[in-house]
Write an enzyme that holds these catalytic residues in place. Structure first.
Site, PDB file in Angstrom:
ATOM      1  N   SER A   1      24.851  61.095  15.025  1.00 23.53           N
ATOM      2  CA  SER A   1      23.536  61.720  14.913  1.00 23.53           C
ATOM      3  C   SER A   1      23.498  62.661  13.718  1.00 23.53           C
ATOM      4  O   SER A   1      24.504  63.304  13.376  1.00 23.53           O
ATOM      5  CB  SER A   1      23.216  62.507  16.187  1.00 23.53           C
ATOM      6  OG  SER A   1      22.037  63.266  16.028  1.00 23.53           O
TER       7      SER A   1
ATOM      8  N   TYR B   1      25.676  68.734  22.298  1.00 19.94           N
ATOM      9  CA  TYR B   1      25.626  67.360  21.790  1.00 19.94           C
ATOM     10  C   TYR B   1      25.852  67.353  20.278  1.00 19.94           C
ATOM     11  O   TYR B   1      26.616  66.534  19.756  1.00 19.94           O
ATOM     12  CB  TYR B   1      24.272  66.741  22.127  1.00 19.94           C
ATOM     13  CG  TYR B   1      24.066  65.326  21.640  1.00 19.94           C
ATOM     14  CD1 TYR B   1      24.517  64.245  22.389  1.00 19.94           C
ATOM     15  CD2 TYR B   1      23.418  65.073  20.427  1.00 19.94           C
ATOM     16  CE1 TYR B   1      24.329  62.943  21.943  1.00 19.94           C
ATOM     17  CE2 TYR B   1      23.224  63.773  19.976  1.00 19.94           C
ATOM     18  CZ  TYR B   1      23.675  62.720  20.738  1.00 19.94           C
ATOM     19  OH  TYR B   1      23.484  61.429  20.289  1.00 19.94           O
TER      20      TYR B   1
END
Length: 298
Positions: A161, A217
């Site tokens: 990501s 995350y």
């Protein structure tokens, strides 16, 4: 023509035009009972590879494989794999070696997040780090002897990501350590993770310059990106390519079904990346979104 232009040509043309793989080519996709992982398994099976679908829930995994086999994809197989459980990882690796003798492609897709789009909690930081970073790292290390590099270039694609890019972190000390390629090491990355978890436990993570969006995350992907860069450098020129791919804002369960494109669209790009011709396959790159032309150095 520049290397980027050449890459775009190969990715935008038919994936089968430079076919180097066959039904004996083995690809493993983690976290693949739904979403991007499932779509990627289906796409690779459509292109004629043997694909091993893994997830932590045996019932869901078996149902996912059965649904693909009813569509004619008999070369799809299932094995349970919990990325947060080292014993599950070792059991899977042992089974894979006995069942197939090795593998050619690994896509680390499995990941968890306990935040919704507008939430940022670090309550489950330990689980997120264990699943999203330590799990893929341990799986890669356990699988390294099984990659079949003699016949082709083996490939690792870590689904990551942009939230894990270094510029998202304002902690200058940690950022500088991770940017220093000459001194980058597993110990350096693990130190960063330990520091983050200690800051979470102490309740000072907000003040210490960690990413502000989906913090746990983001840190897990920051670590995965750094480890991918280290792995790519360590295996440069010896038959193993390591890259990361950020699929962008994709409609999956992790995003609550919201996003700019489908899991199938993201999976199609991922498949094109791992199936690039050997002479066009990059190493240590970060691919972004639905346009494979957009990539940068990890």
């Amino acid at each position: 023509m520049t290397s980027k232009q050449e890459l775009l040509v190969h990715l935008s043309s038919s994936t089968t035009s430079n076919r180097w793989w066959s039904s004996e080519t083995v690809a493993v996709v983690t976290g693949a009972n739904r979403g991007i992982g499932f779509a990627l398994v289906k796409r690779l099976a459509e292109l004629g590879l043997t694909v091993v679908l893994t997830c932590r829930d045996a019932s869901r995994g078996e149902k996912a494989v059965e649904s693909l086999r009813t569509q004619g994809h008999q070369q799809v197989h299932f094995h349970c794999l919990d990325m947060a459980d080292p014993s599950s990882i070792y059991a899977f690796v042992s089974w894979l070696g006995e069942a197939f003798g090795g593998l050619d492609i690994l896509v680390n897709n499995a990941a968890v997040s306990f935040n919704d789009i507008h939430e940022n909690s670090v309550e489950h930081a330990d689980v997120v780090i264990r699943t999203n970073y330590y799990g893929p790292k341990l799986l890669i290390q356990a699988l390294l002897p099984l990659f079949r590099r003699s016949n082709s270039v083996s490939r690792i694609l870590n689904i990551s990501s942009r939230l894990g890019l270094l510029r998202k972190m304002s902690n200058s000390i940690m950022r500088e350590r991770l940017e220093d390629e000459e001194r980058l090491s597993e110990e350096c990355i693990d130190f960063m993770i330990d520091r983050f978890l200690k800051d979470v436990k102490s309740g000072v993570w907000k003040e210490e310059g960690w990413p502000k969006v989906w913090t746990d995350y983001s840190v897990s992907k920051l670590a995965l990106n750094a480890y991918s860069r280290l792995l790519a450098m360590n295996h440069e020129g010896n038959g193993l390519s390591v890259n990361c791919f950020c699929p962008g804002f994709t409609r999956t369960s992790m995003t609550g079904g919201k996003g700019n494109h489908s899991a199938e669209a993201a999976a199609n790009i991922g498949a094109q990346i791992v199936l690039l011709p050997h002479d066009k396959l990059p190493n240590g790159k970060f691919f972004v979104g639905s346009n494979p032309f957009l990539y940068s150095k990890l």
